[in-house]
Design an enzyme around this catalytic site. Structure first.
Site, mmCIF file in Angstrom:
data_model
loop_
_atom_site.group_PDB
_atom_site.id
_atom_site.type_symbol
_atom_site.label_atom_id
_atom_site.label_comp_id
_atom_site.label_asym_id
_atom_site.label_seq_id
_atom_site.Cartn_x
_atom_site.Cartn_y
_atom_site.Cartn_z
ATOM 1 N N SER A 62 0.807 8.954 2.768
ATOM 2 C CA SER A 62 0.061 10.226 2.440
ATOM 3 C C SER A 62 -1.329 10.434 3.094
ATOM 4 C CB SER A 62 -0.065 10.288 0.886
ATOM 5 O OG SER A 62 1.142 10.480 0.064
ATOM 6 N N ALA A 158 3.176 14.601 0.998
ATOM 7 C CA ALA A 158 1.773 13.775 0.485
ATOM 8 C C ALA A 158 1.535 14.007 -0.723
ATOM 9 C CB ALA A 158 0.913 14.725 1.498
ATOM 10 N N LYS A 159 1.282 12.960 -1.300
ATOM 11 C CA LYS A 159 0.958 12.777 -2.722
ATOM 12 C C LYS A 159 -0.538 13.229 -2.789
ATOM 13 C CE LYS A 159 1.500 10.606 -7.142
ATOM 14 N NZ LYS A 159 2.098 11.809 -7.984
ATOM 15 N N ALA A 160 -0.969 14.388 -2.337
ATOM 16 C CA ALA A 160 -2.252 14.823 -2.016
ATOM 17 C C ALA A 160 -2.913 15.598 -3.225
ATOM 18 C CB ALA A 160 -2.058 15.811 -0.728
ATOM 19 N N TYR A 164 -1.946 19.705 -6.062
ATOM 20 C CA TYR A 164 -2.137 19.712 -7.703
ATOM 21 C C TYR A 164 -2.799 21.048 -7.951
ATOM 22 C CZ TYR A 164 0.231 15.383 -7.714
ATOM 23 O OH TYR A 164 1.304 14.426 -7.824
#
Ligand code: PPE
Length: 309
Positions: A62, A158-160, A164
């Site tokens: 990520s 991407a766990k960006a 969120y």
């Protein structure tokens, strides 16, 4: 939240309240950070972190996608997470780990190349993500009025943290409307994922979950696909439309925090019998057997924090 004793920050263990950052930290203004959500369960041999290496690898990937240069290797970050659990001496039946890499203080303006990278891992005890009752009886989902950002304008894999904002708006809307969680479609109208979990449905005996064309490459989704296939279910990855969700026989969400959460209603349509379905129940208990170390076939996914284990 439940506080713990220490937080690992840039290579050191700091007392919980001393793990601080400046209000002019770059990420606070422009939103570029990457996170993980990893979980440890109290097995018969002490705490074991589930799929630690996969989570840490995803963090590093990520970060590469969003141009954050984490100055630690996967091995160093794995070690930090194991040591953090050892030092905090938790007692609950599970512990959530939150690695994060973000841009710190010193540079203003969107261009971030010179902004310092801060790397942190926190851990705390976190109860059922969508409520204990939801785990037993199922939750109510609302299809969000917002779609997941298109691949042409964001990086859903991407766990960006930036992804969120979309999740947060959808979740707030769902709760305001009296639901428990939001299900987001992609920009083409196909199911992408929930605000903080992946989606599965059962229809005519098949387990169906969307490909990760426009969503996080979920580790729990991968685990469930592997486990369900081994249990003898036919698992299909294909795009799902809204109306198919409405006539599902069963549905459930999967995620590190959500684990296996049954869905009993979507947009005023009752799913199946309006309770946790029989296949969902089998997947749920199978998942808990794996993470709690009760299924030897999946031991290789567990990293025990006690050296003797
Ligand atoms: N989609 C999204 C958007 C998501 O946030 C998660 C995890 C998943 C899918 C499932 O991914 P995985 O955990 O690898 O199976 N959400 C994390 C954060 C939740 C939060 O509110 O914070 C989690 O479950 O840890």
């Amino acid at each position: 939240m439940n506080e713990a004793k220490y937080i690992w920050m840039n290579g050191e263990f700091k007392p919980w309240n001393e793990a601080q950052t400046h209000v002019l930290s770059h990420t606070l203004h422009y939103g570029n950070s990457v996170i993980e959500g990893t979980k440890a369960y109290k097995t018969a041999k002490g705490y074991a972190i589930f799929r630690l290496n996969d989570h840490t690898t995803r963090l590093k990937e990520s970060a590469k996608m969003t141009l954050i240069d984490i100055p630690y290797s996967v091995e160093e970050l794995n070690k930090a997470q194991v040591e953090l659990l050892q030092k905090n001496a938790f007692s609950g039946d599970n512990v959530y780990l939150r690695p994060i890499a973000f841009l710190g203080y010193g540079v203003m303006g969107v261009y971030h190349k010179e902004a310092p990278v801060e790397t942190v891992v926190a851990a705390w005890e976190w109860g059922a993500y969508l409520g204990e009752e939801g785990m037993q009886k199922g939750i109510r989902l609302k299809i969000s009025s917002m779609t997941r950002p298109a691949n042409t304008s964001n990086m859903g894999k991407a766990k960006a943290a930036a992804n969120y904002l979309n999740s947060q708006m959808a979740k707030f809307e769902a709760i305001e409307c009296g639901y428990d969680e939001a299900l987001l479609l992609d920009d083409q109208g196909y199911v992408a994922e929930a605000s903080g979990a992946s989606f599965f449905m059962v229809y005519r005996g098949q387990l169906i979950t969307p490909p990760n064309d426009n969503s996080l490459e979920s580790i729990t989704q991968k685990t469930v696909i592997e486990m369900a296939a081994e249990m003898g279910y036919e698992v299909v990855r294909r795009r799902i439309t809204r109306e198919e969700v409405y006539i599902a026989e069963e549905a459930f969400l999967t995620g590190t925090a959500a684990e296996i959460t049954p869905v009993r209603e979507v947009d005023a349509r009752i799913i199946g019998e309006g309770s946790r379905g029989p296949i969902t129940e089998k997947i749920q208990s199978g998942y808990f057997d794996i993470v709690f170390g009760r299924n030897a076939k999946y031991e290789h996914y567990l990293t025990y924090i006690n050296k003797e284990a």
